[in-house]
Design a protein around this motif. Sequence first.
Motif, PDB file in Angstrom:
ATOM      1  N   PRO A 164       0.836  -1.208   0.000  1.00 48.58           N
ATOM      2  CA  PRO A 164       0.000   0.000   0.000  1.00 48.58           C
ATOM      3  C   PRO A 164       0.868   1.253   0.000  1.00 48.58           C
ATOM      4  N   ILE A 165       0.296   2.356  -0.430  1.00 49.05           N
ATOM      5  CA  ILE A 165       1.053   3.597  -0.528  1.00 49.05           C
ATOM      6  C   ILE A 165       1.445   4.129   0.846  1.00 49.05           C
ATOM      7  N   VAL A 166       0.681   3.759   1.899  1.00 48.76           N
ATOM      8  CA  VAL A 166       1.022   4.230   3.248  1.00 48.76           C
ATOM      9  C   VAL A 166       2.366   3.671   3.706  1.00 48.76           C
ATOM     10  N   SER A 167       2.833   2.567   3.094  1.00 43.74           N
ATOM     11  CA  SER A 167       4.112   1.994   3.501  1.00 43.74           C
ATOM     12  C   SER A 167       5.279   2.893   3.111  1.00 43.74           C
ATOM     13  N   ALA A 168       5.026   3.889   2.250  1.00 39.11           N
ATOM     14  CA  ALA A 168       6.070   4.828   1.851  1.00 39.11           C
ATOM     15  C   ALA A 168       6.237   5.956   2.859  1.00 39.11           C
ATOM     16  N   VAL A 169       5.345   6.014   3.849  1.00 33.90           N
ATOM     17  CA  VAL A 169       5.390   7.078   4.853  1.00 33.90           C
ATOM     18  C   VAL A 169       5.937   6.503   6.153  1.00 33.90           C
ATOM     19  N   ALA A 170       7.123   6.970   6.553  1.00 34.80           N
ATOM     20  CA  ALA A 170       7.750   6.458   7.766  1.00 34.80           C
ATOM     21  C   ALA A 170       7.093   7.025   9.016  1.00 34.80           C
ATOM     22  N   GLY A 171       6.521   8.230   8.929  1.00 34.68           N
ATOM     23  CA  GLY A 171       5.913   8.874  10.084  1.00 34.68           C
ATOM     24  C   GLY A 171       4.447   8.543  10.230  1.00 34.68           C
ATOM     25  N   ASP A 172       3.690   9.488  10.783  1.00 32.68           N
ATOM     26  CA  ASP A 172       2.255   9.330  11.012  1.00 32.68           C
ATOM     27  C   ASP A 172       1.499   9.576   9.709  1.00 32.68           C
ATOM     28  N   SER A 173       0.830   8.541   9.207  1.00 30.46           N
ATOM     29  CA  SER A 173       0.141   8.665   7.916  1.00 30.46           C
ATOM     30  C   SER A 173      -1.121   9.517   8.001  1.00 30.46           C
ATOM     31  N   HIS A 174      -1.477   9.993   9.201  1.00 31.45           N
ATOM     32  CA  HIS A 174      -2.643  10.854   9.356  1.00 31.45           C
ATOM     33  C   HIS A 174      -2.264  12.332   9.460  1.00 31.45           C
ATOM     34  N   LYS A 175      -0.969  12.629   9.375  1.00 33.11           N
ATOM     35  CA  LYS A 175      -0.507  14.014   9.444  1.00 33.11           C
ATOM     36  C   LYS A 175      -0.047  14.482   8.075  1.00 33.11           C
ATOM     37  N   ASN A 176      -0.637  15.577   7.603  1.00 40.31           N
ATOM     38  CA  ASN A 176      -0.357  16.071   6.253  1.00 40.31           C
ATOM     39  C   ASN A 176       1.127  16.281   6.003  1.00 40.31           C
TER      40      ASN A 176
END
Length: 372
Positions: A164-176
């Motif tokens: 999934p694309i969220v795996s590219a975000v190391a931090g909090d995926s709910h913070k812009n």
Amino acid sequence: MADAHSMERGESFLDELAEQCLAEHTGTDLRLIRACDITPEPICWMWQGWLAAGKMHVLGGAPGTGKTTIAMGLAATVSTGGRWPDGTRSSMVGNVVIWSGEDDPADTLIPRLAMADANLQRIFFIDEIRQGGERRSFDPARDMESLQCKLAEIGGVRLLIVDPIVSAVAGDSHKNAEVRRGLQPLVDLAAKMRCALLGITHFSKGTGGRDPVERLTGSLAFGALARIVLVAAKHQQQGDEGRTGRLFCRAKSNLGPDDGGFEYDLIQAELDGHPGVFSSVVQWGPRIEGAARELLAAADQTGEDDEGNTLADTRRFLADLLSDGPRRAGEIFRGAEQAGYSKRSIQRAANQLKVDRKKMGMSGGWMWTLPS
């Protein structure tokens, strides 16, 4: 005269500021490009209106809608230069790179690609990073330069899939801010390599009826960064033939039309030459018209609307209303409300009747017509 004097003082101040900046920032220079020195370029479409080279795309939907199977179907088309759901041929043929954190290539992704007749010699999976004598998982925050070098080494990469694309975000995926920071290297990489970036994600629970872009899991930055957002949905109620309808829609586009889509089905079968290996493949259906929010709202409906009317009742009402010829959508909804039918049930009935919905100009409304 006062104005001229003020302008002279302003220019003098700017000259002093320029000299000060030159003295303090020797060796550092911000580059500006004059607009007249940039040549306008057209969007490089791989699939006209749906998939653009060098741009980020997001494909979202609820679990079980076949998002990954759809993505593998798109990858197969790119790898062979095949045809898209609308019958047009891919304008580009090349390599596809897949980074998957949820499905195993051997027992899930390769069978789906093979079922879609992909050229497997042009499909590559991101595996692991080897550093010295150690091995570790790929980390976009640390390994984007290595990925860029590897894509350049392969050459001809036209599609990069992240699932999934969220795996590219190391931090909090709910913070812009953290989502933008995590995704920007991927976005920049796609632009440099001139390949389409397709990220796959889920819908958040309890978001039915909202704008599809707002239903994507995590921060709104996922939908904001994407130039095109695609969504997949499954009807909650079976049709007349006992078949569960599925919809593939365009929910957002900064590059062209942002509505319409296609019906599709998921076919399960045994992979030729591999006994016991079963997989799924997308079977595309007819084109559908309308905004994604309305199409998804209709798909989310159950057998009865808010007033207790069955779908069969709603279909008969709509068919009778359109039997005399085309009508404006606003007129249809007003008549339906007076007759006790909800807007959502009318939309769902229109999908089952395959009502033709066309936009009447930029500022005009939608015109509905029964299929001939």
